[in-house]
Design a protein around this motif. Structure first.
Motif, PDB file in Angstrom:
ATOM      1  N   VAL A 156       0.845  -1.191   0.000  1.00 53.36           N
ATOM      2  CA  VAL A 156       0.000   0.000   0.000  1.00 53.36           C
ATOM      3  C   VAL A 156       0.881   1.241   0.000  1.00 53.36           C
ATOM      4  O   VAL A 156       1.863   1.310   0.741  1.00 53.36           O
ATOM      5  N   ALA A 157       0.536   2.214  -0.829  1.00 54.68           N
ATOM      6  CA  ALA A 157       1.279   3.472  -0.850  1.00 54.68           C
ATOM      7  C   ALA A 157       1.282   4.098   0.532  1.00 54.68           C
ATOM      8  O   ALA A 157       0.267   4.098   1.228  1.00 54.68           O
ATOM      9  N   GLU A 158       2.414   4.653   0.958  1.00 51.32           N
ATOM     10  CA  GLU A 158       2.559   5.139   2.335  1.00 51.32           C
ATOM     11  C   GLU A 158       3.103   6.551   2.339  1.00 51.32           C
ATOM     12  O   GLU A 158       4.082   6.835   1.668  1.00 51.32           O
ATOM     13  N   PHE A 159       2.448   7.448   3.063  1.00 56.24           N
ATOM     14  CA  PHE A 159       2.979   8.793   3.215  1.00 56.24           C
ATOM     15  C   PHE A 159       2.704   9.354   4.602  1.00 56.24           C
ATOM     16  O   PHE A 159       3.017  10.506   4.890  1.00 56.24           O
ATOM     17  N   PHE A 160       2.141   8.558   5.493  1.00 53.64           N
ATOM     18  CA  PHE A 160       1.772   9.086   6.802  1.00 53.64           C
ATOM     19  C   PHE A 160       2.969   9.284   7.725  1.00 53.64           C
ATOM     20  O   PHE A 160       2.943  10.167   8.588  1.00 53.64           O
ATOM     21  N   THR A 161       4.041   8.492   7.561  1.00 48.43           N
ATOM     22  CA  THR A 161       5.233   8.757   8.356  1.00 48.43           C
ATOM     23  C   THR A 161       5.883  10.064   7.899  1.00 48.43           C
ATOM     24  O   THR A 161       6.426  10.815   8.717  1.00 48.43           O
ATOM     25  N   ALA A 162       5.819  10.343   6.589  1.00 45.69           N
ATOM     26  CA  ALA A 162       6.338  11.614   6.084  1.00 45.69           C
ATOM     27  C   ALA A 162       5.504  12.770   6.612  1.00 45.69           C
ATOM     28  O   ALA A 162       6.038  13.823   6.980  1.00 45.69           O
ATOM     29  N   MET A 163       4.192  12.594   6.663  1.00 42.99           N
ATOM     30  CA  MET A 163       3.319  13.625   7.220  1.00 42.99           C
ATOM     31  C   MET A 163       3.642  13.858   8.691  1.00 42.99           C
ATOM     32  O   MET A 163       3.660  15.004   9.164  1.00 42.99           O
ATOM     33  N   ALA A 164       3.892  12.771   9.417  1.00 47.27           N
ATOM     34  CA  ALA A 164       4.231  12.900  10.832  1.00 47.27           C
ATOM     35  C   ALA A 164       5.481  13.754  11.006  1.00 47.27           C
ATOM     36  O   ALA A 164       5.529  14.658  11.855  1.00 47.27           O
ATOM     37  N   SER A 165       6.493  13.508  10.195  1.00 46.25           N
ATOM     38  CA  SER A 165       7.717  14.296  10.273  1.00 46.25           C
ATOM     39  C   SER A 165       7.441  15.752   9.958  1.00 46.25           C
ATOM     40  O   SER A 165       7.966  16.659  10.621  1.00 46.25           O
ATOM     41  N   GLY A 166       6.588  15.995   8.942  1.00 45.37           N
ATOM     42  CA  GLY A 166       6.254  17.360   8.575  1.00 45.37           C
ATOM     43  C   GLY A 166       5.512  18.105   9.655  1.00 45.37           C
ATOM     44  O   GLY A 166       5.566  19.334   9.731  1.00 45.37           O
ATOM     45  N   CYS A 167       4.808  17.355  10.514  1.00 46.31           N
ATOM     46  CA  CYS A 167       4.074  17.964  11.633  1.00 46.31           C
ATOM     47  C   CYS A 167       4.939  18.100  12.881  1.00 46.31           C
ATOM     48  O   CYS A 167       4.465  18.582  13.912  1.00 46.31           O
ATOM     49  N   GLY A 168       6.175  17.643  12.808  1.00 45.17           N
ATOM     50  CA  GLY A 168       7.038  17.704  13.974  1.00 45.17           C
ATOM     51  C   GLY A 168       6.921  16.507  14.884  1.00 45.17           C
ATOM     52  O   GLY A 168       7.403  16.535  16.021  1.00 45.17           O
ATOM     53  N   HIS A 169       6.282  15.430  14.393  1.00 45.54           N
ATOM     54  CA  HIS A 169       6.161  14.198  15.170  1.00 45.54           C
ATOM     55  C   HIS A 169       7.253  13.209  14.744  1.00 45.54           C
ATOM     56  O   HIS A 169       7.942  13.404  13.745  1.00 45.54           O
ATOM     57  N   TYR A 170       7.353  12.128  15.503  1.00 43.35           N
ATOM     58  CA  TYR A 170       8.282  11.057  15.177  1.00 43.35           C
ATOM     59  C   TYR A 170       7.476   9.927  14.552  1.00 43.35           C
ATOM     60  O   TYR A 170       6.691   9.268  15.225  1.00 43.35           O
ATOM     61  N   GLY A 171       7.654   9.697  13.254  1.00 44.37           N
ATOM     62  CA  GLY A 171       6.895   8.680  12.544  1.00 44.37           C
ATOM     63  C   GLY A 171       7.617   7.348  12.503  1.00 44.37           C
ATOM     64  O   GLY A 171       8.813   7.288  12.207  1.00 44.37           O
ATOM     65  N   ILE A 172       6.890   6.283  12.807  1.00 44.64           N
ATOM     66  CA  ILE A 172       7.443   4.927  12.792  1.00 44.64           C
ATOM     67  C   ILE A 172       6.532   4.060  11.921  1.00 44.64           C
ATOM     68  O   ILE A 172       5.328   4.003  12.153  1.00 44.64           O
ATOM     69  N   ALA A 173       7.086   3.406  10.923  1.00 42.22           N
ATOM     70  CA  ALA A 173       6.316   2.493  10.082  1.00 42.22           C
ATOM     71  C   ALA A 173       6.559   1.058  10.540  1.00 42.22           C
ATOM     72  O   ALA A 173       7.701   0.609  10.610  1.00 42.22           O
ATOM     73  N   HIS A 174       5.457   0.362  10.881  1.00 42.19           N
ATOM     74  CA  HIS A 174       5.546  -1.050  11.262  1.00 42.19           C
ATOM     75  C   HIS A 174       4.747  -1.837  10.232  1.00 42.19           C
ATOM     76  O   HIS A 174       3.523  -1.675  10.117  1.00 42.19           O
ATOM     77  N   PHE A 175       5.424  -2.659   9.452  1.00 39.46           N
ATOM     78  CA  PHE A 175       4.763  -3.359   8.360  1.00 39.46           C
ATOM     79  C   PHE A 175       3.898  -4.505   8.860  1.00 39.46           C
ATOM     80  O   PHE A 175       4.309  -5.289   9.725  1.00 39.46           O
TER      81      PHE A 175
END
Length: 238
Positions: A156-175
């Motif tokens: 699945v296409a993924e961009f929510f970890t990138a969004m998290a970084s853009g919001c100043g959050h720490y994004g973690i992708a767990h497959f």
């Protein structure tokens, strides 16, 4: 708010947004909650019939129970909580567990459908967990320096970890895996996520026809690390 200083290109804008939302709606911003976002339920009227009623976290009740048990174990005997260290975190649900096996035993019905109720929920969120889906964009209302743990279906296409970084959050992708491969038996079977992404029928089927099945023991290991980044504690550390 006392946010921890963590890298993020949009951190200043995120802080300003949350501050304005808190002022306008008179909300106390208190990053103490852990939220499990559950996408799912019937798709909108007129959507492809092949996708109706899908997009579920299939073992959501089991995941929620594991999250609550892990939080209790992580906290230990000492008080622990938000970055000010005064309260233990709560595990809350964004969405509904209705219709999932065992849901009634671990969570009451939730009501967070209005805009204001969702804002109130997320301004108190320090750690967001959920599968990819539009509901994850509510991270924009989280106080800066939060943690976003994305349960990322393979293919699945993924961009929510990138969004998290853009919001100043720490994004973690767990497959995670779909209980049944949504493109199995189609012309797109065997395509990598990168090849599938630009092909709309392949991308839609991979995104919307996936019942996510979480490997709970593997998830708990990552979730525990996410708690460590989201909250201050001396207890429960390995």
């Amino acid at each position: 708010f006392g946010p921890l200083d963590r890298a993020g290109t949009g951190r200043a804008d995120q802080f300003a947004l949350v501050r304005e939302v808190a002022r306008r709606y008179r909300i106390d911003v208190w990053p103490r909650d852990v939220i499990l976002h559950l996408r799912g339920g019937p798709t909108s009227p007129g959507a492809d019939a092949d996708f109706a009623g899908q997009r579920r976290l299939k073992n959501g009740a089991e995941v929620l129970a594991a999250m609550r048990a892990t939080v209790l174990d992580f906290v230990g005997p000492q008080p622990m909580g938000d970055p000010r260290g005064r309260h233990s975190p709560r595990v809350r649900v964004h969405g509904s567990l209705v219709g999932l096996p065992g849901a009634g035993a671990v969570a009451p019905p939730t009501t967070n459908s209005s805009f204001l109720s969702q804002v109130r929920l997320f301004v108190r969120c320090a750690l967001l967990v959920g599968t990819t889906g539009a509901g994850m964009t509510n991270m924009i209302f989280m106080p800066p320096s939060g943690v976003v743990l994305v349960l990322q279906p393979r293919g699945v296409a993924e961009f929510f970890t990138a969004m998290a970084s853009g919001c100043g959050h720490y994004g973690i992708a767990h497959f995670v895996s779909c209980s049944v491969d949504p493109v199995q038996g189609t012309e797109h079977e065997g395509l990598s996520a990168r090849l599938c992404g630009p092909i709309v029928p392949c991308k839609n089927r991979a995104a919307f026809a996936c019942h996510v099945q979480v490997d709970v023991p593997a998830f708990v290991t990552v979730f525990r690390d996410a708690l460590s980044f989201a909250f201050m504690s001396r207890a429960g550390m390995p």
